[in-house]
Design a protein around this motif. Structure first.
Motif: not given
Length: 225
Positions: A74-78, A110-130
């Motif tokens: 997710c970009g928190l660590l490297i 911020t990292l999870f919902f960044a426009s380029g973070n396709t890995d977390e799209e499903d979590f963003a969808y869940v949050c929006t729906w919820f």
């Protein structure tokens, strides 16, 4: 795979790794050293069978490794040649040893919902729906959530397939940690309430700092408070 589908990557584990790195010199540590400090062999040896122990096998550090992988993804660590460090591109306040821990929910959001973070799209969808649901419809039972998702026709369109308790548990843990919901017990049952108040309170200053309305309203509060 997102944090929603990785049950071992919980907020407390991500936070544990981040808090440690915040405080050490250079905010970096060798992967192997970090693993032994935060997930010592004694804590995971129960995963081995008696035969494995006799043969001198070492237990896998699954929880630590999967949590670390999600934190890196997710970009928190490297990961720089097996040296784990806090992402230097994060805001300065997020990397501040005194502020970083308290700001971590915002940093992760911020990292999870960044426009380029396709890995977390499903979590963003869940949050929006919820957040669009009636707060009185949630019982904390994953089967009820699954039925709601199916009945609303979003199981396929938004890939909200809450098909087991693990997915529902991850949703509850992360959405509450970020501040988009809160949980409590009702008649002995866990209930998660869609409510972004905590997130908004944490970000109110940033959300309205560029508007004259916020500045004027803040001045009125100071004058009348």
């Amino acid at each position: 795979m997102s944090v929603l589908k990785e049950p071992l990557a919980t907020p407390s584990r991500v936070r544990g790794i981040y808090r440690y790195l915040l405080q050490i010199k250079g905010q970096r540590e060798k992967r192997q050293v970090l693993e032994q400090i935060l997930s010592p062999n004694k804590l995971v040896e129960h995963l081995l069978s008696a035969e494995d122990k006799l043969n001198g096998k070492k237990a896998p550090h699954i929880m630590f490794r999967r949590t670390l992988n999600e934190s890196i993804k997710c970009g928190l660590l490297i990961d720089n040649n097996d040296e784990i460090c806090i992402n230097p591109n994060l805001p300065e306040e997020a990397r501040n040893p005194q502020l970083g821990d308290n700001l971590l929910p915002n940093t992760l959001a911020t990292l999870f919902f960044a426009s380029g973070n396709t890995d977390e799209e499903d979590f963003a969808y869940v949050c929006t729906w919820f957040l669009a649901q009636d707060i009185y419809d949630f019982s904390g039972n994953w089967k009820v959530v699954e039925e709601m998702v199916v009945n609303q026709g979003v199981a396929e369109s938004l890939e909200l397939k809450m098909s087991n308790n693990t997915l529902s548990g991850q949703m509850d843990d992360w959405i509450c940690y970020i501040g988009l919901a809160w949980g409590h017990a009702l008649d002995g049952k866990k209930v998660t309430v869609p409510d972004p108040t905590l997130y908004i309170k944490r970000n109110l200053k940033d959300l309205f700092q560029k508007t004259s309305w916020y500045k004027n309203y803040s001045s009125e509060i100071l004058l009348t408070g």
